[in-house]
Design an enzyme around this catalytic site. Structure first.
Site, PDB file in Angstrom:
ATOM      1  N   ARG A  56       0.712  -1.244  -0.007  1.00 48.87           N
ATOM      2  CA  ARG A  56       0.040   0.054  -0.046  1.00 48.87           C
ATOM      3  C   ARG A  56       0.837   1.286   0.132  1.00 48.87           C
ATOM      4  NH1 ARG A  56      -2.578  -3.373   3.900  1.00 48.87           N
ATOM      5  NH2 ARG A  56      -4.708  -4.157   3.012  1.00 48.87           N
ATOM      6  N   LYS A  64       1.806  11.462 -10.480  1.00 50.92           N
ATOM      7  CA  LYS A  64       1.106  10.631 -11.564  1.00 50.92           C
ATOM      8  C   LYS A  64       1.862   9.559 -11.993  1.00 50.92           C
ATOM      9  CE  LYS A  64      -2.222  13.281 -14.248  1.00 50.92           C
ATOM     10  NZ  LYS A  64      -2.513  13.895 -15.714  1.00 50.92           N
ATOM     11  N   GLU A 117       7.563  19.919 -24.000  1.00 53.14           N
ATOM     12  CA  GLU A 117       6.677  19.838 -22.633  1.00 53.14           C
ATOM     13  C   GLU A 117       6.671  21.089 -22.048  1.00 53.14           C
ATOM     14  OE1 GLU A 117       3.929  18.069 -21.955  1.00 53.14           O
ATOM     15  OE2 GLU A 117       4.361  15.841 -22.604  1.00 53.14           O
ATOM     16  N   LYS A 173       4.585  23.825 -12.813  1.00 52.38           N
ATOM     17  CA  LYS A 173       3.666  22.675 -12.665  1.00 52.38           C
ATOM     18  C   LYS A 173       3.420  22.479 -11.059  1.00 52.38           C
ATOM     19  CE  LYS A 173       3.079  17.968 -13.529  1.00 52.38           C
ATOM     20  NZ  LYS A 173       3.259  16.830 -14.527  1.00 52.38           N
ATOM     21  N   GLU A 181      -6.599  16.572 -10.748  1.00 54.33           N
ATOM     22  CA  GLU A 181      -7.065  16.752 -12.227  1.00 54.33           C
ATOM     23  C   GLU A 181      -8.337  16.862 -12.155  1.00 54.33           C
ATOM     24  OE1 GLU A 181      -4.668  14.981 -15.429  1.00 54.33           O
ATOM     25  OE2 GLU A 181      -6.294  14.891 -16.720  1.00 54.33           O
ATOM     26  N   ARG A 234      -5.558  21.255 -13.604  1.00 59.00           N
ATOM     27  CA  ARG A 234      -4.420  20.234 -13.992  1.00 59.00           C
ATOM     28  C   ARG A 234      -4.760  19.784 -15.465  1.00 59.00           C
ATOM     29  NH1 ARG A 234      -1.118  15.930 -10.618  1.00 59.00           N
ATOM     30  NH2 ARG A 234       0.355  15.254 -12.287  1.00 59.00           N
ATOM     31  N   ASN A 245      -2.895  18.865 -20.083  1.00 65.20           N
ATOM     32  CA  ASN A 245      -3.202  17.980 -21.321  1.00 65.20           C
ATOM     33  C   ASN A 245      -3.254  18.612 -22.624  1.00 65.20           C
ATOM     34  OD1 ASN A 245      -3.239  15.596 -19.429  1.00 65.20           O
ATOM     35  ND2 ASN A 245      -5.314  15.912 -19.183  1.00 65.20           N
ATOM     36  N   HIS A 303      -2.295  17.144 -25.944  1.00 62.06           N
ATOM     37  CA  HIS A 303      -2.189  15.641 -25.818  1.00 62.06           C
ATOM     38  C   HIS A 303      -3.341  14.863 -26.450  1.00 62.06           C
ATOM     39  CE1 HIS A 303       0.992  16.976 -22.917  1.00 62.06           C
ATOM     40  NE2 HIS A 303       1.068  15.519 -22.781  1.00 62.06           N
ATOM     41  N   HIS A 338      -1.424  12.285 -28.560  1.00 62.08           N
ATOM     42  CA  HIS A 338      -1.402  10.859 -28.287  1.00 62.08           C
ATOM     43  C   HIS A 338      -1.695   9.906 -29.149  1.00 62.08           C
ATOM     44  CE1 HIS A 338      -1.783  10.777 -23.504  1.00 62.08           C
ATOM     45  NE2 HIS A 338      -0.611  10.799 -23.616  1.00 62.08           N
ATOM     46  N   HIS A 344       7.307  11.462 -27.681  1.00 59.27           N
ATOM     47  CA  HIS A 344       5.999  11.752 -27.016  1.00 59.27           C
ATOM     48  C   HIS A 344       5.970  13.443 -27.194  1.00 59.27           C
ATOM     49  CE1 HIS A 344       2.936  12.391 -24.179  1.00 59.27           C
ATOM     50  NE2 HIS A 344       3.592  13.224 -23.503  1.00 59.27           N
TER      51      HIS A 344
END
Ligand code: GLY
Length: 429
Positions: free
Chosen positions: A211, A233, A275, A312, A322, A326, A330, A333, A337, A349
């Protein structure tokens, strides 16, 4: 009824005594910190806290106060822990003018250290005198792990092949097997040394093993330094869907050694810069101008990294999970993506994100993006296969319904989160 003035005076007297007691208690907390540092013990000791609480609660005579007393003690112990964490941070920070420390305060507080050649002192600002699992990839020079090799009590390596394909359930399972078979406990630690793929995979394993066990992240690609290592993330890809199985899990520390960029291929450096440019366009015009105008960005890469991290940090502190702001990260993206998946492995990427941004921006912003693409020799935009792109987007986790949140940039730093239909998105391509 007692006289209010007299009552207040008595409260003042009690508060005065409490100031004294508070100071005495904090001085003792410092002693405890010094002892724990000497003996490599963690600051948080749940058993001891429970014991203090229950022992003292028994002393409360007026049971009406009991739950308030418990709350008071919990707050007091948290204050004491905060003080000890602060002492620890000061103690662990090597004095160096080039070292920057950025403190992040989300669901867990942690520091991001940014400096040159700081990996050689890794053990000075982390606690690795315990079992360590080091996850890295085949391309990362072993010399970066020297201090970890020297100072950890027992070190295990898990080395993956570079690339997104490694963010899979087999590697995840193998890491858990390695930890279980070698009796890793919650007191041990996972370290990621590498780019975003390594960080995502190692972080996800750390977040789920027992955990959650301690996790240090050492990003060595620009993309991971400015984006993926911050904000918690972690994920693996599953059934062809990127990042579909994952968690939000903050590291205990992020250590960024800018010198590791020296071994990063130029193409990857510039893809990572995309980015940073994405964040600059959304939040920081000065940074965007620096990236577009600097004749030799590598000389100013520390500025780019620190500014991007600060952007950030602010975003994830406001919206860790998010649900609002947040989502802006994206930007580029959704289509990016899809381009990345279709063109894989020909495109990186960051390169795909830069192209994706062109479909989510006004003409004015597209001009800036095209300048960026030309300056850093990123792949140029070409005719898209609309059908394939839309097929991918429908399959992607972010579009389970027929609407998606789409980040649109009207002008630099002027963004909108639009909820649009897939048909509307298709019309943009
Ligand atoms: N890379 C986007 C985010 O961390 O939210």
């Amino acid at each position: 009824m007692k006289d209010i003035k007299e009552t207040r005076e008595r409260i003042n007297e009690i508060d005065k005594k409490m100031v004294k007691l508070f100071e005495e208690r904090m001085a003792e907390a410092k002693e405890v910190f010094l002892y724990k540092r000497e003996n490599n013990l963690p600051i948080f000791d749940k058993e001891r806290e429970d014991e203090v609480l229950s022992r003292n609660s028994e002393l409360i005579e007026n049971k009406e106060y009991l739950k308030y007393y418990e709350e008071f003690m919990e707050n007091l112990m948290n204050t004491s822990k905060k003080y000890q964490e602060e002492l620890k941070r000061i103690d662990e920070t090597p004095r160096s003018s080039s070292l920057k420390i950025i403190h992040v305060n989300t669901d867990k507080e942690y520091d991001i250290l940014v400096g040159k050649n700081i990996l050689k002192n890794f053990d000075k600002f982390t606690h690795i005198n315990r079992k360590v699992l080091l996850v890295t990839d085949e391309n990362i020079p072993r010399k970066y792990a020297k201090s970890i090799e020297k100072e950890s009590k027992e070190l295990f390596y898990y080395v993956i092949k570079p690339g997104e394909k490694s963010k899979n359930i087999d590697n995840y399972k193998a890491i858990l097997e390695l930890m279980t078979n070698n009796h890793f406990s919650r007191k041990d630690v996972v370290i990621a040394l590498g780019g975003g793929v390594v960080g995502d995979l190692a972080g996800f394993a750390a977040s789920t093993y027992m955990r959650g066990i301690d996790f240090y992240n050492i990003p060595t690609s620009l993309l991971a330094m400015v984006d993926s290592s911050i904000g918690g993330k972690c994920a693996i890809d599953f059934l062809g869907i990127k990042n579909i199985v994952g968690s939000f899990y903050q590291p205990n520390k992020v250590i960024i050694d800018i010198d590791t960029l020296k071994t990063l291929p130029k193409r990857e450096l510039y893809a990572g810069l995309a980015e940073a440019f994405k964040m600059a366009l959304c939040f920081d015009k000065e940074l965007a101008a620096l990236i577009l105008r600097d004749p030799n960005i590598i000389d100013n890469i520390d500025k780019v990294i620190v500014s991007s991290i600060n952007i950030k940090k602010r975003v994830v502190e406001e919206d860790t999970y998010e649900s609002g702001l947040r989502k802006v990260l994206n930007y580029g993206h959704t289509v990016g993506h899809a381009i990345e998946a279709i063109e894989s492995p020909k495109i990186l990427h960051g390169e795909a994100v830069a192209l994706g941004m062109l479909y989510a921006s006004s003409k004015e912003v597209c001009k800036l993006i095209n300048l960026f693409i030309a300056k850093y020799s990123l792949p140029k935009p070409k005719e898209l296969d609309k059908q394939k792109i839309m097929e991918f987007i429908r399959h992607d986790k972010k579009s389970s319904q027929d609407r998606i949140d789409f980040i649109y940039l009207n002008s630099a730093t002027n963004f909108e989160i639009k909820n649009i239909t897939l048909k509307e998105l298709e019309d943009r391509l």
